[in-house]
Design an enzyme around this catalytic site. Structure first.
Site, PDB file in Angstrom:
ATOM      1  N   LYS C  83     -45.661 -20.331   6.603  1.00  0.00           N
ATOM      2  CA  LYS C  83     -45.421 -21.804   7.288  1.00  0.00           C
ATOM      3  C   LYS C  83     -44.738 -21.699   8.476  1.00  0.00           C
ATOM      4  O   LYS C  83     -43.551 -21.158   8.643  1.00  0.00           O
ATOM      5  CB  LYS C  83     -45.023 -22.758   6.241  1.00  0.00           C
ATOM      6  CG  LYS C  83     -45.074 -24.205   6.535  1.00  0.00           C
ATOM      7  CD  LYS C  83     -44.639 -24.901   5.454  1.00  0.00           C
ATOM      8  CE  LYS C  83     -44.926 -26.643   5.747  1.00  0.00           C
ATOM      9  NZ  LYS C  83     -44.385 -27.490   4.706  1.00  0.00           N
ATOM     10  N   SER C 158     -47.667 -30.837   3.314  1.00  0.00           N
ATOM     11  CA  SER C 158     -47.505 -30.560   4.748  1.00  0.00           C
ATOM     12  C   SER C 158     -48.161 -28.982   4.885  1.00  0.00           C
ATOM     13  O   SER C 158     -48.379 -28.736   6.223  1.00  0.00           O
ATOM     14  CB  SER C 158     -46.290 -31.010   5.263  1.00  0.00           C
ATOM     15  OG  SER C 158     -45.426 -30.178   4.599  1.00  0.00           O
ATOM     16  N   SER C 182     -45.345 -30.792  -1.042  1.00  0.00           N
ATOM     17  CA  SER C 182     -46.176 -30.331   0.272  1.00  0.00           C
ATOM     18  C   SER C 182     -46.828 -28.524  -0.044  1.00  0.00           C
ATOM     19  O   SER C 182     -47.447 -28.266   0.875  1.00  0.00           O
ATOM     20  CB  SER C 182     -45.196 -30.053   1.394  1.00  0.00           C
ATOM     21  OG  SER C 182     -45.000 -31.460   1.915  1.00  0.00           O
TER      22      SER C 182
END
Ligand SMILES: [Mg+2]
Ligand SMILES: [Zn+2]
Lengths: 103, 474, 483
Positions: C83, C158, C182
């Site tokens: 990420k 996310s 997330s």
């Protein structure tokens, strides 16, 4: 006995935006006031709870006394750091004129 | 102690906030070197530069130092938590300062001043220092500058903020308070405590009130005070400014004011109306500090004897007022003084020399040499002038006073010899003698001076006076 | 409905074994994944940055070490997508924000370092909601990620880029961060496994903070075992993170196939009914999972966590409060974007106004408000007390039960743009995942069938702090029954 807060006003949103160093257009101010109002309205359930005597929990872990030894560690190369900076002079970070002294 | 320069009918109230930079090897939350005077932005890492993703880890030495200072200030040392103080300023890399707020490490202590006054300590908490900003432009000051440059070498250096209660009542007490705190820091060895290098920084909360008035009036916080002298000047200026306002029917507003050393005045900074809302909350990246009784015990065991106690000890030993030996303790000459007194030196004489003639240090002087020198003076083998001369030599080169005195050819003239000299002098100056006997005291100086001249200063002034007085009554 | 899902996917376990044995090379393994990315990522946009050259260099180095007979590590030659809120030294790290568009960190996150030390090759940095604020990956300054199962749908968020990367076969495993769901919610929406570890179980050093007391880094994978393998690599004590747990965790892998015989598992009743927007299909699937666990010998009963009803409100006060402070540092002085101004304050304002997207601004303002004088006690203070109540609820339930079961997401993947106009509608997506973050407990989302729309559904298993081993055991049972 719990006095509920008033709905958030445009004036308050404008103040909060300034505290957070953000600028809002008039339309944004209206929209954000409405949206933040909706979130805070949802939060009324929490606001309404009678929680006297409940210990606040800031952190999920009961850890205490985490420290490190006073020993020198690796530092960064100044050139590398200043390369990432938007404006530099004389080995320092340049900023525009500051109005007002440090709080 | 009075405030000579404060208008009649007014009283001064001062509370001090002293920021102390700790002399740890590394910064408070990272392993960067904690050092003054390096090239800008060389002692930095992701943590003290507030880079995204970096996390603080507390320096154990800084915590112990803070707790030691807390105990030295008679505080209770508590379970404490770090908090974030949020405000935007470019010398603060994260745009929040990690400090302590509602649960500080040390609370409720006091500091005893040499003058005998006890000043309450509200708290002494741990926080991180900011970076350093220089303002570029014609003025060199923040106002009127074109832009500023930031160096983060100092960012994250460990600070202890010591906050007194508003119990300081005179300018002298304010100075004494800072001096005393310095003495404690030096005794602990936790800070170099140099005000001129900024390792001690003092903010003064100043207010005034009329004599016998209860309660506190509006205070102003005075910042940018860089020496004890400016602390005194700033407090005095600010107090009088506030008195003038009150006397003109106005009142000061609560604000931060900056001391302008060259102009000799304070200037308005930020008023309370646009005061920042710091939005304090518990620092989620750190966990609480919770010293158990073992740690507190260990800290107490390791504490040195502090100036106030050393003053009490020396004063008791010498049977002298505390105020007279304060300077000796401040110079850390009290152990030396005690040893000489215990070895038999007259306390007053030892204190006199230590206070007046040894301000530059003891050099190669040993307690034994000092004691025997004092005994020689006591026995009138040396005059006080001669003793001072020998003392200088002992500090410089060491040795024992007898040998040094002999080398210098110093020897107090014995009483018989002195009496003969004085009688001769009286015989040669009958007119002066008559005036002396008639009570004209200034003629005494003539006789003493002449004897000193003829003995090259080796005669003891006290002895001369005694003989002269004895002759008048004969 | 166009989808980009590979027919089969390799596990990290297989890759590591074959690379370590010399049967495959790390480089050719990597090339296969790079080819897949080149073919399809233009449509999916799972990556902000594909690190082709760096990954090739790393793969070559691994192959050399294998040739020398070295033990490369448990992720030998395994490509990992990370990420874009984890720092990678000298490699762009943006948090999908314009304010960090060109930032190259001078250091590696601990997790990134540990992956490299275990032999993994970092294949790229994945797209996300800006600063991890969102549940759909639509709040990225660089455009949304699409769900590989249906390109008109969101992947969740996310960590939508990481979930999509694994689902689309761009990498066998990926790393995300989970502050309120997330990792688990996008895992559920993309049909992969996603884990939020115990708070303090994985170092946060080098993770761009959203809400520090809630953030945890965790793995995405195609299998529960792969997730556990990656979790063991990235987890463990880190002296650079003061909130890191120093005691060792029980092995995640040793007991993973021990089944659930004799375990007591509770279904959280509050998350099975009256929740805004929860779909009956999701509830149905969760009940099927419960049945399956009891068939395998577990005792499954409904339990009550009353405070879970207040979690959403508490979370949307606590997380923004911490975020408002964490994101102050993006001020245009030391790194990242600067938009000039006459004065310092103007420059700060110009930079932040232009650099942050709307959702980030909303949360910064919400958090600033919640912490400000006069409102602290009513909002932030109260929310912290709810958190305590919640922890007490969990303690009580865990005194009788080994693990808990609930839906992961109240619904399957929704259409792009469907929920962007009203923030509150979006926030409700986190309702089942938030409780674990507030108390710091571990939780996993396991794929468990799909809805009538053909989109994946995940179920969530929650466990007490540091009891990941147990969590993986239950998850593995569900997974093998599902296959
Ligand atoms: Mg302070
Ligand atoms: Zn540092």
């Amino acid at each position: 006995m719990s006095l509920m807060t008033e709905p958030i006003s445009e004036k308050e949103v404008a103040h909060v935006a300034y505290l957070a160093r953000l600028r809002l257009s008039d339309e944004e101010l209206q929209l954000f006031t409405k949206q933040l109002g909706a979130v805070l309205e949802h939060a009324k359930d929490v606001e309404a709870l009678q929680l006297d005597g409940v210990e606040p929990m800031s952190h999920p872990l009961p850890l205490e006394n985490v420290t490190r030894e006073d020993e020198v560690d690796e530092m960064l190369d100044r050139k590398e750091v200043l390369n990432q900076a938007p404006a530099v002079e004389d080995g320092r970070f340049q900023v525009p004129q500051i109005l007002g002294e440090q709080p | 102690m009075t405030n000579a320069d404060l208008k009649d009918g007014w009283e001064l109230i001062v509370g001090l906030e002293v920021h102390v930079e700790l002399g740890t090897a590394t910064k408070l939350f990272c392993g960067c070197v904690n050092q003054f005077g390096d090239e800008p932005n060389t002692n930095i890492c992701p943590v003290c530069l507030g880079l995204p993703g970096s996390l603080p880890v507390v320096n154990e030495k800084a915590v112990i130092s803070a707790m030691q200072l807390g105990r030295a200030l008679n505080c209770s040392v508590n379970r404490s938590v770090f908090a974030r103080k949020n405000y935007f300023y470019p010398d603060m890399p994260k745009d929040y300062q990690i400090s302590q707020y509602d649960q500080p490490t040390n609370t409720d202590g006091y500091l005893d001043l040499p003058s005998g006054v006890r000043i309450g300590i509200e708290r002494a908490h741990i926080e991180e220092d900011t970076g350093k900003t220089v303002h570029i432009g014609s003025t060199g000051r923040i106002s009127g500058s074109d832009y500023s440059l930031v160096d983060y070498n100092r960012a994250g250096v460990p600070l202890i903020e010591v906050v007194s209660h508003p119990e300081i009542r005179t300018i002298n007490q304010a100075k004494e308070y800072v001096e005393e705190l310095r003495g404690i820091l030096l005794a602990l060895g936790v800070s170099d405590a140099k005000m001129e290098e900024g390792s001690i920084r003092v903010d003064a909360n100043v207010s005034v009130r009329t004599t016998n008035e209860g309660g506190l009036r509006t205070r102003c916080e005075i910042k940018n005070v860089n020496s004890l002298r400016s602390l005194g000047r700033a407090i005095e200026y600010e107090a009088n400014r506030q008195i003038d306002l009150y006397e003109n029917g106005e009142s000061p507003s609560q604000e931060t004011r900056h001391w302008d050393e060259s102009a000799g005045r304070t200037r308005s900074g930020r008023s309370k109306e646009d005061a920042e809302d710091y939005r304090y909350f518990q620092e989620p990246d750190l966990v609480p500090l919770n010293p158990n009784s073992e740690i507190i015990h260990m800290i107490d065991q390791g504490l040195p004897t502090f100036p106030s106690e050393r003053r009490t000890q020396l004063a008791a030993l010498a049977d002298i007022d505390i105020a007279e030996i304060a300077l000796i303790v401040e110079r850390s000459h009290d152990d030396f003084a005690s040893e000489t007194i215990r070895a038999g030196a007259t306390p007053q004489m030892a204190i006199k020399h230590l206070t007046n003639n040894l301000s530059d240090g003891l050099g190669k002087l040993t307690p034994e040499a000092f004691t025997s020198l004092l005994q020689m003076e006591e026995n009138a083998e040396l005059t006080s002038t001669q003793a001072k001369k020998v003392l200088g030599e002992l500090v410089l080169k060491g040795g024992n006073p007898q040998e040094v005195a002999a080398q210098f050819g110093l020897e107090a003239i014995d009483t018989d010899q002195l009496e003969t000299l004085i009688d001769q002098l009286i015989a040669n100056h009958p007119d002066e003698w008559e005036r002396f006997c008639g009570g004209e005291k200034k003629v005494q100086g003539f006789f003493v001076g002449e004897i000193m001249k003829s003995t090259s200063g080796q005669a003891d002034g006290k002895a001369i006076n005694q003989i002269l007085n004895a002759r008048t009554s004969e | 409905m166009s989808s980009i899902i590979p027919a089969t996917s390799l596990t990290a376990q297989t890759i590591a074994e074959k690379v370590q044995s010399g049967e495959w090379t790390a480089l050719e393994t990597l090339e296969n994944y790079l080819t897949q990315i080149a073919k399809s990522d233009a449509e999916i946009h799972a990556f902000n940055t594909v690190l082709e050259d760096e990954a090739r260099a790393a793969a070559r180095a691994i192959d050399e070490r294998v040739a020398l007979g070295e033990d490369v590590g448990p992720l030998a030659g395994v490509p990992v997508a990370v990420k874009d809120n984890l720092c990678t030294k000298g490699m762009r790290t943006t948090a999908s924000s314009k304010i960090l568009e060109n930032w190259n960190p001078p250091y590696d996150a601990t997790v990134v370092k540990r992956l490299a030390d275990a032999g993994a090759t970092l294949i790229g940095k994945t797209n996300m909601d800006e600063f991890a604020m969102g549940s759909s990956t639509e709040n990225s300054a660089f455009g949304p990620t699409r769900n590989p199962h249906d390109l008109t749908c969101v992947p969740g968020g996310s960590s939508g880029g990481s979930a999509a990367a694994v689902a689309a076969g761009f990498s066998p495993v990926a790393i995300g961060s989970d502050t309120g769901g997330s990792i688990r919610q996008p895992a559920s929406l993309c049909g992969v496994v996603g884990v939020k570890p115990t708070y303090g179980g994985v170092s946060r050093y080098g993770l761009l903070a959203f809400a520090s007391s809630l953030d945890q880094v965790g793995p995405f994978a195609n299998t529960v075992r792969d997730a556990a393998i990656v979790h063991e690599v990235i987890g463990g004590y880190d002296p650079k993170d003061s909130t890191s747990i120093s005691e060792p965790f029980p092995s995640f892998l040793d007991a993973i196939e021990d089944g659930v015989e004799g375990l007591k598992i509770g279904i959280i009743s509050e998350l099975m009914g009256d929740i805004d927007g929860i779909s009956s299909e999701v509830i149905q699937k969760t009940r099927e999972a419960a049945t399956l666990l009891s068939k395998n010998g577990a005792l499954v009963e409904e339990v009550s966590i009353p405070a879970s009803l207040y979690c959403l409100s508490a979370y949307y006060l606590i997380a923004p409060a911490e975020a408002s402070s964490n994101l102050s540092r993006y001020d245009g002085v030391r790194y990242g974007l600067r938009v000039d101004g006459e004065t310092l304050a103007e420059m700060n304002i110009n930079t932040r106004t232009e650099g942050f997207g709307d959702e980030v601004k909303r949360r910064i303002m919400l958090g600033t408000y919640a912490l400000s004088a006069g409102y602290f006690d009513a909002y932030y203070g109260k929310a912290l007390k709810v958190r305590r109540l919640l922890a007490q609820n969990f303690d009580e339930v865990y005194s009788k039960y080994d693990a808990l079961l609930s839906p992961t997401s109240p619904c399957t993947a929704f259409k792009l743009g469907e929920k962007t106009s009203d923030p509150m509608t979006m926030y409700v997506n986190d309702v089942c995942t938030i409780p674990s973050n507030l108390v710091g407990h571990p939780a996993i989302s396991v794929p468990f069938g799909s809805g009538s729309d053909g989109m994946p559904i995940g179920v969530q298993i929650l466990a007490p702090p540091m009891q990941e081993a147990l969590m993986y055991r239950v998850a593995s049972t569900l997974e093998s029954a599902e296959k």
